[in-house]
Design a protein around this motif. Structure first.
Motif, PDB file in Angstrom:
ATOM      1  N   MET A   1       0.852  -1.182   0.000  1.00  0.00           N
ATOM      2  CA  MET A   1       0.000   0.000   0.000  1.00  0.00           C
ATOM      3  C   MET A   1       0.889   1.233   0.000  1.00  0.00           C
ATOM      4  O   MET A   1       1.376   1.648   1.013  1.00  0.00           O
ATOM      5  CB  MET A   1      -0.872  -0.011   1.258  1.00  0.00           C
ATOM      6  N   ALA A   2       1.117   1.787  -1.145  1.00  0.00           N
ATOM      7  CA  ALA A   2       2.006   2.930  -1.240  1.00  0.00           C
ATOM      8  C   ALA A   2       1.192   4.201  -1.173  1.00  0.00           C
ATOM      9  O   ALA A   2       0.399   4.498  -2.062  1.00  0.00           O
ATOM     10  CB  ALA A   2       2.792   2.869  -2.546  1.00  0.00           C
ATOM     11  N   PHE A   3       1.377   4.952  -0.097  1.00  0.00           N
ATOM     12  CA  PHE A   3       0.642   6.201   0.048  1.00  0.00           C
ATOM     13  C   PHE A   3       1.465   7.347  -0.459  1.00  0.00           C
ATOM     14  O   PHE A   3       2.660   7.386  -0.270  1.00  0.00           O
ATOM     15  CB  PHE A   3       0.350   6.470   1.522  1.00  0.00           C
ATOM     16  N   THR A   4       0.811   8.290  -1.028  1.00  0.00           N
ATOM     17  CA  THR A   4       1.449   9.575  -1.228  1.00  0.00           C
ATOM     18  C   THR A   4       0.736  10.577  -0.338  1.00  0.00           C
ATOM     19  O   THR A   4      -0.332  10.301   0.195  1.00  0.00           O
ATOM     20  CB  THR A   4       1.343  10.018  -2.684  1.00  0.00           C
ATOM     21  N   LEU A   5       1.343  11.734  -0.176  1.00  0.00           N
ATOM     22  CA  LEU A   5       0.704  12.756   0.643  1.00  0.00           C
ATOM     23  C   LEU A   5      -0.603  13.211  -0.004  1.00  0.00           C
ATOM     24  O   LEU A   5      -1.552  13.585   0.670  1.00  0.00           O
ATOM     25  CB  LEU A   5       1.642  13.945   0.831  1.00  0.00           C
ATOM     26  N   LEU A   8      -3.391  11.059   1.064  1.00  0.00           N
ATOM     27  CA  LEU A   8      -3.816  11.385   2.428  1.00  0.00           C
ATOM     28  C   LEU A   8      -4.726  12.599   2.432  1.00  0.00           C
ATOM     29  O   LEU A   8      -5.747  12.633   3.129  1.00  0.00           O
ATOM     30  CB  LEU A   8      -2.586  11.634   3.303  1.00  0.00           C
ATOM     31  N   LEU A  55     -18.037  16.758  18.644  1.00  0.00           N
ATOM     32  CA  LEU A  55     -17.038  16.795  17.571  1.00  0.00           C
ATOM     33  C   LEU A  55     -17.697  16.992  16.219  1.00  0.00           C
ATOM     34  O   LEU A  55     -17.261  17.814  15.407  1.00  0.00           O
ATOM     35  CB  LEU A  55     -16.225  15.498  17.593  1.00  0.00           C
TER      36      LEU A  55
END
Lengths: 82, 325
Positions: A1-5, A8, A55
């Motif tokens: 699971m390669a995340f990039t900013l 996100l 919240l």
């Protein structure tokens, strides 16, 4: 699971949008999560449900106007660059 | 308009600008004067003494020459030669004062979001602290005293208290992990610069997710603790030390070494997290526990601590297994 900013940021925008579209009187009051039902006891421990309702209410109040701008920017960027 | 006239006008404008900024620098601005290095101070004196005379003279000469188009070529050429060196010096002075103004503005803007003093507290470390902390992270079973010592209501800096959390080790460990990931991929001939950036941003995103989940759960359970956001970032960043150790063992000793090191660092990190967070989250229970306190509270706080500890081995395995195939 390669995340990039960027993924996100996308996930965060989607989550905040989801919280912002919860309607106060059509939905939240029906399931007992409205703002008028959060004034519980006066103990020093509000409880999870009250905290969650607070919240949701604060996110909806604070994020309404910035979300308009952020969503518009996202729409334009997605239209231009896919 | 001819190009000569345009060049003329621009030189006039530059002369005016240089004169203005030299006048500004000569006002009482000690910081702008202290900023340029020692080698520039000689230039600074030359510029302030020589430039105004030349600037004013050049300005008046050019102003006079503007009315006479026949002298344009000659006047323009002469003035460019005069302004070559002082122009560069004046531009350099102006640039340095502009950089200082920009730095002040950036500091002011950043200090609106997070207090820089609080951040400085987390970087007040020394060698002895770093060595002891690394040893505690890898072998926490013999450490006796886990209390964070206070000094008149303010927590002690990491230099004086080995239990205080810092941000130096997590930052350095994160950068070392990225470099190590690049090296591991290079050894396996799978390296490319994009993969490095992807690895870095993946690790950063997991840290952010973990900190956000911890903040959310601490808020929902109204845990009155003095754990700030930076503390949570620090505790979340300590796992990179374990990750570096695991990847190194995996590279040196193969797959068996990888799993042994993974087990070792996972248990050490879980022990460390549980002991550290127990001090911060759970004792606030004892201060405001009355007879009518619900029984769900201490259990939920324990669940948070244990869940956060159990998350560490999972993420260590997730982020390092693809490096040691």
């Amino acid at each position: 699971m390669a995340f990039t900013l960027y993924s996100l940021i996308q996930a965060a925008i989607l989550c905040i949008n989801a919280v912002a579209v919860l309607h106060e009187e059509r939905f939240l009051s029906k399931i007992g999560w409205g703002v008028d039902q959060s004034v519980g006891g006066f103990g020093d421990e509000p409880g999870i449900k009250v905290q969650l309702m607070n919240l949701i209410r604060s996110v909806r109040t604070v994020m309404r106007v910035p979300l308009i701008a952020v969503n518009s920017v996202c729409i334009v960027l997605l239209l231009l660059f896919g | 308009m001819g190009t000569e006239q345009v060049r003329f006008a621009s030189t006039v404008l530059l002369a005016e600008l240089a004169q203005f900024c030299v006048a500004q620098i000569q006002q009482a601005k000690p910081r702008a004067r202290a900023a340029p290095p020692a080698g520039d101070s000689v230039l600074f004196e030359d510029t302030s003494s020589a430039a105004p005379a030349m600037n004013s003279q050049g300005y008046y000469t050019s102003g006079y020459n503007m009315g006479e188009p026949s002298n344009d070529m000659q006047g323009g050429g002469g003035m460019n030669n005069l302004f070559a060196d002082p122009m560069a010096n004046a531009a350099m002075m102006y640039g340095s004062s502009l950089a200082n103004q920009g730095k002040d503005m950036v500091n002011k803007e950043i200090s609106r979001f997070m207090s820089v003093n609080k951040l400085k507290y987390f970087f007040a470390v020394d060698t002895r602290y770093v060595l002891k902390k690394l040893m505690i992270l890898m072998f926490p079973y013999t450490h006796q005293d886990w209390e964070v010592r206070y000094h008149r209501d303010t927590p002690l800096t990491p230099r004086q208290d080995v239990n205080a959390s810092d941000l130096y080790i997590p930052t350095m460990a994160f950068i070392t992990y990225i470099l190590l990931a690049g090296m591991a991929l290079g050894i396996q001939k799978r390296f490319s610069p994009e993969v490095l950036g992807l690895c870095a941003s993946t690790a950063l995103v997991w840290v952010i997710i973990e900190v956000l989940v911890m903040l959310l759960s601490l808020y929902l359970l109204t845990v009155h603790t003095d754990l700030s956001t930076f503390d949570l970032i620090a505790y979340s960043g300590y796992k990179y030390v374990g990750m570096i150790f695991t990847v190194l063992c995996g590279l040196l000793f193969g797959s068996d070494g990888y799993f042994v090191a993974l087990a070792w660092s996972s248990f050490a990190l879980m022990f460390f997290i549980v002991r550290s967070l127990k001090m911060k989250i759970l004792p606030s229970l004892s201060s405001d526990s009355m007879g009518m306190g619900s029984n769900a509270k201490p259990q939920l706080r324990l669940y948070i601590t244990v869940a956060s500890a159990l998350f560490q081995p999972i993420i260590i395995y997730w982020l390092t297994s693809h490096l040691v195939r």
